[in-house]
Design an enzyme around this catalytic site. Structure first.
Site, mmCIF file in Angstrom:
data_model
loop_
_atom_site.group_PDB
_atom_site.id
_atom_site.type_symbol
_atom_site.label_atom_id
_atom_site.label_comp_id
_atom_site.label_asym_id
_atom_site.label_seq_id
_atom_site.Cartn_x
_atom_site.Cartn_y
_atom_site.Cartn_z
ATOM 1 N N SER A 35 0.802 -1.228 0.000
ATOM 2 C CA SER A 35 0.000 0.000 0.000
ATOM 3 C C SER A 35 0.830 1.272 0.000
ATOM 4 O O SER A 35 0.295 2.353 -0.267
ATOM 5 C CB SER A 35 -0.939 0.016 1.210
ATOM 6 O OG SER A 35 -0.209 0.150 2.415
ATOM 7 N N LYS A 103 0.705 4.470 6.896
ATOM 8 C CA LYS A 103 0.013 5.320 5.928
ATOM 9 C C LYS A 103 0.566 6.744 6.024
ATOM 10 O O LYS A 103 1.289 7.094 6.955
ATOM 11 C CB LYS A 103 -1.498 5.357 6.192
ATOM 12 C CG LYS A 103 -2.184 4.001 6.207
ATOM 13 C CD LYS A 103 -2.220 3.327 4.859
ATOM 14 C CE LYS A 103 -2.925 1.977 4.946
ATOM 15 N NZ LYS A 103 -2.781 1.195 3.701
#
Length: 241
Positions: A35, A103
């Site tokens: 990701s 993230k």
């Protein structure tokens, strides 16, 4: 002291130092998924520092953070940490820890995040963010940097176009986060409301108290060792509307 006693004492001191360092200063993690491509690749080893968020400090837009799962964000495979002897080492900070997410912070308390302007860039409090230096080149469906899947709606409204959504103000004590590989990241966008979901039980927010710290270095593999810093494009974001 006899050598065996001196050796034992040194081992105890080293263990205590490792625990203190992990608890208050530094901690090792690995990247559990693709990701954050292309900057951080699955199974990369990273170091997280905690000092920046001491004494009232908090994450800023652009920071890459590690945080505990807010609930259902990780798949079973991603949630599985090291096993066996490695799990013991992880407890004292001598081996990368699993069960966390990595993230990039996009919105902090009070911020409004909009996707997207005519160039396909996200905006934070009206400022366009040029993410071309770190985003994966395939953001997913739509001609923008942060498209929604077609199964997601704006919170409390009808189905949103993939590149036409706005969220915020971000609540107090919460963060809005995205992965750099937008087509492969189950980030805040995935946890928006679904069509017909009444009441809406999804939450796109990451509580600040789940943040472990800020990623500051990619340490393994050594061929890609680098510092991780806040991109300049996030500087100068206007005050929260």
């Amino acid at each position: 002291m006899p050598i065996w006693q001196e050796t034992g004492l040194l081992l105890v001191i080293a263990l205590v130092l490792a625990i203190v360092i992990k608890a208050f200063f530094l901690q090792a993690f690995y990247i559990p998924s693709p990701s954050m491509n292309p900057g951080l690749v699955q199974n990369d080893r990273i170091l997280v520092q905690k000092i920046s968020y001491w004494f009232g400090g908090s994450p800023k837009p652009g920071d890459v953070i590690v945080f505990s799962d807010p609930g259902g964000w990780l798949t079973p495979d991603e949630d599985q940490g090291p096993t066996g002897f490695a799990s013991l080492l992880a407890k004292v900070g001598l081996y990368p820890t699993g069960g966390h997410l990595v993230k990039r912070v996009i919105g902090t308390p009070g911020d409004v995040v909009h996707c997207c302007n005519t160039k396909g860039q996200i905006e934070v409090n009206g400022k366009a963010i040029d993410e071309s230096s770190f985003l994966d080149k395939d953001p997913g469906p739509g001609e923008c940097d942060a498209p929604l899947s077609e199964s997601v709606t704006k919170p409390g409204t009808k189905l949103a176009a993939p590149c036409d959504w706005t969220i915020g103000p971000v609540p107090a004590g919460k963060l809005f986060v995205l992965g750099d590989n937008r087509s492969e990241s189950a980030d805040s966008r995935v946890h928006l409301c679904r069509p017909g979901q009444d009441p809406c039980t999804e939450s796109p927010w990451v509580p600040e108290d789940l943040v472990v710290g800020k990623v500051f270095s990619l340490v393994w593999p050594k061929s890609r060792w680098t510092w991780i810093t806040r991109p300049k494009s996030f500087q100068g974001i206007p005050d929260k509307p």
